[in-house]
Design a protein around this motif. Structure first.
Motif, PDB file in Angstrom:
ATOM      1  N   LEU A 194       0.956   5.961  -4.364  1.00 55.97           N
ATOM      2  CA  LEU A 194      -0.051   7.013  -4.342  1.00 55.97           C
ATOM      3  C   LEU A 194      -1.444   6.420  -4.201  1.00 55.97           C
ATOM      4  CD1 LEU A 194       1.259   9.357  -7.193  1.00 55.97           C
ATOM      5  CD2 LEU A 194       1.238   9.860  -4.752  1.00 55.97           C
ATOM      6  N   ASN A 195      -2.272   7.103  -3.416  1.00 54.17           N
ATOM      7  CA  ASN A 195      -3.667   6.696  -3.221  1.00 54.17           C
ATOM      8  C   ASN A 195      -3.810   5.287  -2.664  1.00 54.17           C
ATOM      9  OD1 ASN A 195      -4.475   9.195  -4.364  1.00 54.17           O
ATOM     10  ND2 ASN A 195      -4.368   8.345  -6.418  1.00 54.17           N
TER      11      ASN A 195
ATOM     12  N   GLN B  73       0.807  -1.228   0.000  1.00 51.67           N
ATOM     13  CA  GLN B  73       0.000   0.000   0.000  1.00 51.67           C
ATOM     14  C   GLN B  73       0.836   1.272   0.000  1.00 51.67           C
ATOM     15  OE1 GLN B  73      -1.665   0.758   4.097  1.00 51.67           O
ATOM     16  NE2 GLN B  73      -0.991  -1.356   4.418  1.00 51.67           N
TER      17      GLN B  73
ATOM     18  N   ALA C  56      -6.179   2.951 -12.805  1.00 49.23           N
ATOM     19  CA  ALA C  56      -5.338   3.749 -11.911  1.00 49.23           C
ATOM     20  C   ALA C  56      -4.068   3.014 -11.484  1.00 49.23           C
ATOM     21  CB  ALA C  56      -6.142   4.165 -10.675  1.00 49.23           C
ATOM     22  N   GLU C  57      -4.179   1.709 -11.229  1.00 49.55           N
ATOM     23  CA  GLU C  57      -2.999   0.984 -10.755  1.00 49.55           C
ATOM     24  C   GLU C  57      -1.946   0.788 -11.846  1.00 49.55           C
ATOM     25  OE1 GLU C  57      -6.167  -2.280 -11.546  1.00 49.55           O
ATOM     26  OE2 GLU C  57      -6.089  -0.214 -10.792  1.00 49.55           O
TER      27      GLU C  57
ATOM     28  N   ASN D  50       0.858   8.142 -11.896  1.00 50.85           N
ATOM     29  CA  ASN D  50       0.220   9.006 -10.905  1.00 50.85           C
ATOM     30  C   ASN D  50      -0.985   8.347 -10.226  1.00 50.85           C
ATOM     31  OD1 ASN D  50      -1.728   9.026 -12.890  1.00 50.85           O
ATOM     32  ND2 ASN D  50      -1.744  11.241 -13.188  1.00 50.85           N
ATOM     33  N   ARG D  51      -1.190   7.055 -10.515  1.00 47.38           N
ATOM     34  CA  ARG D  51      -2.263   6.268  -9.897  1.00 47.38           C
ATOM     35  C   ARG D  51      -3.645   6.902 -10.105  1.00 47.38           C
ATOM     36  NH1 ARG D  51       1.195   2.874 -10.277  1.00 47.38           N
ATOM     37  NH2 ARG D  51       1.878   1.517  -8.591  1.00 47.38           N
ATOM     38  N   LYS D  52      -3.841   7.415 -11.328  1.00 45.44           N
ATOM     39  CA  LYS D  52      -5.150   7.914 -11.745  1.00 45.44           C
ATOM     40  C   LYS D  52      -5.475   7.291 -13.099  1.00 45.44           C
ATOM     41  CE  LYS D  52      -4.731  12.416  -9.435  1.00 45.44           C
ATOM     42  NZ  LYS D  52      -4.724  13.892  -9.624  1.00 45.44           N
TER      43      LYS D  52
END
Length: 316
Positions: free
Chosen positions: A90-91, A87, A238-239, A243-245
């Motif tokens: 980011l995010n 974990q 996102a993954e 930038n995990r978006k």
């Protein structure tokens, strides 16, 4: 009663001694010690005696950092890496595989260079000498910054979890990671020349990068189901992005048609582009040579990130 033991690997005892002891609740606790059996045993007996005194009401529980002050630093590093792969991104996403490898190798480099055994061995002056050592070796400013930042992140994580009473690198100045020679965007003529000389497979890599701005690893993450022929988009979850978006990039119909024809008969979870893992960079450099593209100009150097910069420049 506390004791020490060694595990076996390939039928032979490991060099590192391990230990176990009973904590204040009577539960067996295990840890990793040192190649020195006596040092490991003394450490285990000390821990057990401290827990016994707390259990008998002879002393108050110690702060977390005191309880863990002799915990081997490599054991803490393993916890840090496990957290990051679960974990740490980011995010709340896991670290990317390559990012995790860099974290592990660079923090391990510090441990070996400074002969660290426990977290309290980290000293600001010695770390600054390590930075100077990297600079003398000719490492780029960005690489040196990564080494320093990864050790700093490890210390901050340890501080947040009670392994340290304070941050030993609080006085370490932020380093500049500015590239000595920046990447440059390709001109329209250079893009046309590059696409002419590239093989059909690599031309699809370059066209997708120029059309979306996706990075190399993001292109590699594209699956056949990532392509939406109805809306003419290439999509990433996102993954799969840095930038995990989530990313949903519109693409020229001709590119979509070519990719769709190459994808016929393949399962939806197959790679869309099959970007080479180890050779993509060198193959790109060879295509630049074949296209007669000057690698270094007053504006910077041409390399794989130039495709993303060309996309951004075109958008602007």
């Amino acid at each position: 009663m506390a004791c020490v033991f060694r595990k076996k690997k390939d039928g032979k005892p490991e060099k590192i001694w391990r230990f176990k002891y009973r904590d204040r609740d009577g539960i067996w606790r295990y840890g990793t010690g040192w190649p020195d059996k006596r040092k490991t045993m003394d450490h285990a007996l000390s821990l057990e005696a401290e827990h016994r005194a707390v259990r008998n009401g002879e002393k108050s529980p110690s702060p977390s950092w005191k309880k863990n002050r002799n915990k081997p630093i490599r054991e803490i590093l393993e916890e840090y890496l496990a957290w990051g792969k679960s974990q740490g991104g980011l995010n709340g996403f896991p670290w990317a595989q390559t990012y995790a490898k860099h974290k592990e190798s660079q923090v391990s480099w510090w441990i070996n260079l400074l002969h660290l055994e426990v977290l309290s061995d980290i000293e600001l002056v010695e770390v600054e000498k390590g930075i100077q050592h990297l600079q003398k070796e000719g490492k780029t400013p960005k690489t040196v910054k990564h080494y320093a930042d990864n050790l700093r992140s490890f210390c901050l994580w340890s501080l947040e979890r009670g392994y340290l009473p304070s941050n030993p690198l609080a006085g370490l100045r932020r380093l500049s990671g500015k590239a000595e020679v920046p990447y440059r965007a390709l001109t329209d003529d250079e893009v046309a020349a590059l696409l002419r000389v590239a093989s059909p497979e690599r031309r699809h890599w370059y066209e997708a990068a120029l059309a979306t701005g996706f990075r190399k690893n993001e292109l590699r993450a594209l699956k056949i189901h990532s392509m939406d022929k109805n809306t003419l988009h290439l999509n990433l979850d996102a993954e799969q992005t840095k930038n995990r978006k989530g990313a949903h990039q519109p693409v020229d119909p001709d590119i979509i048609d070519e990719l769709a024809s190459r994808a016929e008969g393949k399962p939806a979870d197959a790679e869309l582009l099959k970007v080479a893992r180890s050779k993509a960079w060198s193959l790109f450099q060879k295509d630049l040579e074949r296209a007669g593209i000057t690698k270094s100009t007053a504006e910077g150097k041409a390399c794989w990130p130039s495709l993303r910069k060309s996309y951004v420049t075109a958008v602007v």
